[in-house]
Design an enzyme around this catalytic site. Structure first.
Site, PDB file in Angstrom:
ATOM      1  N   SER A  60     -29.737  26.913 -18.373  1.00  0.00           N
ATOM      2  CA  SER A  60     -29.092  26.967 -19.484  1.00  0.00           C
ATOM      3  C   SER A  60     -30.346  26.972 -20.644  1.00  0.00           C
ATOM      4  CB  SER A  60     -28.411  25.722 -20.000  1.00  0.00           C
ATOM      5  OG  SER A  60     -27.130  25.487 -19.272  1.00  0.00           O
TER       6      SER A  60
ATOM      7  N   LYS B 264     -29.834  29.629 -23.161  1.00  0.00           N
ATOM      8  CA  LYS B 264     -29.255  29.483 -24.563  1.00  0.00           C
ATOM      9  C   LYS B 264     -30.148  29.332 -25.612  1.00  0.00           C
ATOM     10  CE  LYS B 264     -25.028  27.004 -22.553  1.00  0.00           C
ATOM     11  NZ  LYS B 264     -25.432  26.833 -20.945  1.00  0.00           N
TER      12      LYS B 264
ATOM     13  N   SER C 169     -24.365  21.840 -24.087  1.00  0.00           N
ATOM     14  CA  SER C 169     -24.748  23.176 -23.236  1.00  0.00           C
ATOM     15  C   SER C 169     -23.441  23.703 -22.777  1.00  0.00           C
ATOM     16  CB  SER C 169     -25.487  22.752 -21.810  1.00  0.00           C
ATOM     17  OG  SER C 169     -26.163  23.641 -21.409  1.00  0.00           O
TER      18      SER C 169
END
Length: 502
Positions: A92, A95, A339
């Site tokens: 993640s 991101k 997330s």
């Protein structure tokens, strides 16, 4: 021979003299340096030594691959680099790139609309035509928002729609999953289908999913009690789970069948046990949103005589009401702190739609790569397959993530970006996010703002840390091929604590 021996002695003497001159020169140079510069060199050497000790001696890193980059937030200089140019799966931490690109392309005030339209010629008590629910990518649409739109239809005085309820998700293509998403993630909330018309069950905004709560019954042998949010007939529950004695095992399994919205619950839950909660991705979120809208209309005495269908809104259709989402500046908080994978992929498709006229991963990722390149990041040395990092094919060097985090500091929207990062040790879910239970010691709490990342065998952490000496350091830690991600997170925390103590 004698002369040769003398020459060697003379040569050795000259070498010694040369070495002494070099030593004297280095000593003089250091003595002439400002005290703060010498101290900085010593501090950097100490930090390097401490970080190396963890990397070399940590048993959990044996057989794993680590990529670590540490920079000065003041000038971007690399202070520590361990395999920082090696491409690794970021999970993640991807991101970070998506959020930066979205702020550049969409802007912090960008909002998403959801519209209700009709192709009827006249708006009367009975609408002779179809009702259209048009999604434009809002990943924060709630059941309450759908109910408010139904109330707006009621206020107009409409009692019956003599036509179909048509759900329009045509703003984006109909590819529902990122290219490399594991099939095992299909029913999970973090693997929910991507649609331009999707609903979130709670204010954590897990778009395209429902929350399933399981509570024990009132007596042993009784079926457990199930609550689904939002409540509808779209999800079919098969309950095989039973209540057992207080000292019994708590073992609940919640599964959704492939390509269906049948959720089976099995296992046992002891009397007086705490409820179990699970978020489950729905199959075809577009139809789910339309089902909730029809349900809300029915509850307000508005009848839809036709069926729920999918299609596109005609150009001549009239707008009856619409809902506007929160701005991107607010949306980034649940996206980054919690997330949220679906938010990431929607932002990718929205960037593709806005800049390339097509809401697809192909166009959206092209835009994302172009935008991060403007921030000094080199997408040509990365593999980027999605916006969330769920792919095991994504690969990014730690030095590139730390470079991004340095560059974004100069952007006018940086305060929004920084605010969206989880804050270590802060128990408030919408502040601490995925770091709320980490680095909780008073000496560390609040000093780290960073994006976490986890997929199978991968853990990552990249962000900013305030040091004891008053500096801000930028770091990116990517750990791949881990046998235990939990141990990986402890290693990350140890490394960041070393940085904080500089």
């Amino acid at each position: 021979m004698g002369n040769t021996h003398k020459k060697r002695k003379a040569g050795n003497s000259l070498i010694k003299i040369g070495k002494n001159i070099i030593i004297i020169f280095i000593t003089m140079t250091i003595s002439l340096m400002p005290y703060t510069q010498v101290r900085a060199m010593t501090a950097k050497q100490s930090m390097t030594h401490q970080l190396n000790q963890v990397i070399m001696k940590e048993p959990a890193l044996q057989g794993a691959i680590a990529g670590i980059s540490v920079r000065s937030a003041a000038d971007g200089a690399i202070l520590y680099d361990y395999q920082g140019d090696v491409r690794l799966r970021p999970a993640s931490n991807m991101k970070l790139l998506t959020a930066a690109a979205a702020l550049k392309v969409l802007g912090e005030n960008y909002t998403f609309s959801t519209e209700v339209k009709t192709d009827a010629k006249k708006i009367k008590k009975i609408i002779q035509g179809n009702l259209y629910l048009k999604g434009n990518g809002d990943p924060t649409l709630l059941e309450d928002d759908i109910e408010n739109m139904a109330m707006a239809i009621e206020r107009i005085g409409v009692k019956k729609i003599k036509g179909n309820l048509v759900a329009d998700d045509s703003r984006y293509d109909h590819v529902r999953y990122p290219l490399d998403m594991p099939w095992s993630d299909e029913a999970a909330y973090y693997g929910a289908q991507i649609s331009a018309l999707t609903v979130s069950p709670t204010k954590e905004y897990d778009s395209g999913s429902v929350r399933v709560k399981v509570k024990p019954g009132t007596k042993i042998g009784e079926k457990v009690k199930i609550t689904v949010t939002p409540k509808s007939n779209y999800i079919k529950i098969i309950n095989h789970a039973v209540t057992v004695a207080k000292d019994g095992k708590k073992k609940i399994k919640i599964e959704r069948e492939h390509s269906k919205n049948t959720v089976t619950i099995e296992g046992t839950l002891p009397l007086n046990a705490k409820e179990s909660k699970e978020w489950v991705g729905v199959w075809e979120p577009t139809r789910f949103a339309a089902t909730l809208f029809k349900q809300a209309l029915t509850e307000r005495g508005i009848t839809v005589t036709g069926k729920i269908k999918t299609g596109t809104v005609p150009e001549q259709a009239k707008l009856l009401t619409k809902h506007q989402s929160m701005p991107l500046s607010q949306l980034l908080v649940p996206f980054m702190k919690l997330s949220n994978n679906v938010h990431a992929e929607i932002l990718i498709k929205e960037m593709g739609k806005l800049k390339k006229g097509e809401g697809s991963w192909d166009k959206g990722l092209t835009v994302m790569k172009s935008e991060v390149a403007k921030l000094g990041v080199n997408p040509n040395i990365m593999v980027i397959r999605d916006g969330s990092g769920i792919s095991h094919v994504d690969s990014v060097p730690a030095n590139q993530l730390s470079k991004l985090l340095f560059s974004v500091q100069k952007e006018k929207w940086f305060p929004v970006y920084l605010n969206a990062l989880p804050v270590a040790g802060n128990s408030d879910k919408m502040v601490g996010g995925s770091l709320r239970k980490r680095l909780t010691d008073p000496s560390m709490a609040g000093r780290v703002r960073a994006k976490t990342g986890t997929i199978s065998t991968v853990t990552s952490l990249s962000g900013y840390v305030n040091t004891k000496s008053g500096q801000i350091l930028i770091f990116s830690i990517l750990l791949n091929n881990m046998l235990d991600e939990t141990k990986g997170k402890k290693i990350e925390d140890t490394l960041v604590t070393i940085l904080a103590n500089q």
